[in-house]
Design an enzyme around this catalytic site. Structure first.
Site, PDB file in Angstrom:
ATOM      1  N   ASP A  72      -6.817   2.061   8.009  1.00 26.34           N
ATOM      2  CA  ASP A  72      -5.513   2.712   8.151  1.00 26.34           C
ATOM      3  C   ASP A  72      -5.722   4.221   8.093  1.00 26.34           C
ATOM      4  O   ASP A  72      -6.838   4.709   8.296  1.00 26.34           O
ATOM      5  CB  ASP A  72      -4.529   2.216   7.090  1.00 26.34           C
ATOM      6  CG  ASP A  72      -4.948   2.559   5.661  1.00 26.34           C
ATOM      7  OD1 ASP A  72      -5.946   3.293   5.477  1.00 26.34           O
ATOM      8  OD2 ASP A  72      -4.281   2.097   4.719  1.00 26.34           O
ATOM      9  N   TYR A 107       6.234  -8.452   8.619  1.00 25.86           N
ATOM     10  CA  TYR A 107       5.898  -7.033   8.739  1.00 25.86           C
ATOM     11  C   TYR A 107       6.110  -6.544  10.166  1.00 25.86           C
ATOM     12  O   TYR A 107       5.959  -7.318  11.128  1.00 25.86           O
ATOM     13  CB  TYR A 107       4.424  -6.798   8.391  1.00 25.86           C
ATOM     14  CG  TYR A 107       4.025  -7.143   6.985  1.00 25.86           C
ATOM     15  CD1 TYR A 107       4.036  -6.178   5.975  1.00 25.86           C
ATOM     16  CD2 TYR A 107       3.614  -8.436   6.650  1.00 25.86           C
ATOM     17  CE1 TYR A 107       3.653  -6.493   4.682  1.00 25.86           C
ATOM     18  CE2 TYR A 107       3.236  -8.764   5.364  1.00 25.86           C
ATOM     19  CZ  TYR A 107       3.255  -7.784   4.387  1.00 25.86           C
ATOM     20  OH  TYR A 107       2.875  -8.106   3.102  1.00 25.86           O
ATOM     21  N   ARG A 139      -3.886  -4.510   7.506  1.00 24.35           N
ATOM     22  CA  ARG A 139      -4.948  -3.558   7.893  1.00 24.35           C
ATOM     23  C   ARG A 139      -6.161  -4.311   8.439  1.00 24.35           C
ATOM     24  O   ARG A 139      -6.770  -3.907   9.430  1.00 24.35           O
ATOM     25  CB  ARG A 139      -5.389  -2.722   6.691  1.00 24.35           C
ATOM     26  CG  ARG A 139      -4.385  -1.696   6.226  1.00 24.35           C
ATOM     27  CD  ARG A 139      -4.945  -0.902   5.067  1.00 24.35           C
ATOM     28  NE  ARG A 139      -4.979  -1.673   3.835  1.00 24.35           N
ATOM     29  CZ  ARG A 139      -5.958  -1.610   2.931  1.00 24.35           C
ATOM     30  NH1 ARG A 139      -7.016  -0.840   3.151  1.00 24.35           N
ATOM     31  NH2 ARG A 139      -5.905  -2.311   1.821  1.00 24.35           N
ATOM     32  N   ASP A 143       0.832  -1.203   0.000  1.00 22.74           N
ATOM     33  CA  ASP A 143       0.000   0.000   0.000  1.00 22.74           C
ATOM     34  C   ASP A 143       0.869   1.257   0.000  1.00 22.74           C
ATOM     35  O   ASP A 143       1.995   1.234   0.509  1.00 22.74           O
ATOM     36  CB  ASP A 143      -0.908   0.030   1.234  1.00 22.74           C
ATOM     37  CG  ASP A 143      -2.015  -1.016   1.175  1.00 22.74           C
ATOM     38  OD1 ASP A 143      -2.362  -1.451   0.063  1.00 22.74           O
ATOM     39  OD2 ASP A 143      -2.522  -1.402   2.243  1.00 22.74           O
TER      40      ASP A 143
END
Length: 245
Positions: free
Chosen positions: A90, A76, A182, A48
């Site tokens: 987000d 992550y 997310r 993203d």
């Protein structure tokens, strides 16, 4: 380097860049500097715009390997803000609802995080590139149209609580292809009897490729210039060889 024959490059995608921005920049630089009319360039896994980190970029014949990279495990580092939600899960959209967080404890947070380890089903965010009737889900969402996405099966190998400082927590996640961090933030918030959204995300690993192995965008020109000089050197060698014959 031979970009037409195929190269596999590791980049740290900058914050606010789309994955396509990075691919487009690399392709344009190769075409311009090496005087190539056309070349295939693609990436092995979207990030993203509000995320940074490891992105594998393939050129030329190496684009055939993209699918194999997409199935590799990813890691992550994510920061979640508890007590508030957004439609996109987000910072792309504004807060739409707030919740209490006083009841949340560190021990409860660690317990909830571990409940997500293993094979789970996850509903993707409506602000995502998932296709519904030939359209991207985010097109529906941004036009205010209702869209229903089906849950998908995925695997969370590890979740580790790195920092606990309410209203924010920082976690490390190791997961399979198709995981939306997310959406994981959304589900963690719900499991804690509150709400949550993602405020920071870095992809630190894809398979065996770590951030330390990655180029920055500022190095693109240097990489291609090196390839150009190598190409000229090979041409010079070939010319000398032909002259001697």
């Amino acid at each position: 380097m031979n970009f037409l024959e195929g190269e596999i490059l590791y980049f740290n995608k900058p914050l606010h860049w789309t994955s396509f921005n990075l691919v487009k920049r690399i392709r344009a630089k190769i075409i311009y500097k090496l005087k190539i009319k056309k070349i295939k360039v693609g990436h092995a896994g979207t990030l993203d715009p509000l995320a940074s980190g490891v992105m594998i970029v393939c050129t030329g014949k190496a684009t055939k390997l993209i699918e194999s990279f997409q199935y590799q495990t990813k890691e992550y580092i994510a920061t979640l803000r508890l007590g508030a939600t957004t439609p996109s899960f987000d910072l792309e959209t504004e807060i739409d609802e707030t919740f209490e967080i006083e009841h949340i404890t560190r021990s409860e947070t660690e317990k909830v995080l571990q409940s997500f380890v293993g094979t789970i089903r996850q509903v993707p965010p409506v602000y995502s590139a998932c296709k519904v009737d030939g359209r991207r889900a985010y097109d529906f969402a941004r036009n205010g149209e209702e869209v229903i996405l089906k849950a998908k099966e995925l695997v969370i190998d590890e979740i580790e609580l790195l920092e606990y400082a309410l209203p924010e927590i920082k976690i490390r996640v190791v997961c399979s292809k198709g995981t939306y961090i997310r959406a994981l933030a959304r589900d963690i918030g719900r499991a804690l009897g509150s709400g949550a959204h993602l405020v920071s995300l870095v992809r630190t690993r894809v398979g065996d490729v770590h951030l330390k192995d990655c180029y920055t965008v500022d190095q693109i020109d240097g990489i291609i210039e090196k390839a150009r000089l190598e190409m000229l050197a090979e041409e010079e060698k070939e010319n000398i060889k032909n002259t001697e014959i």
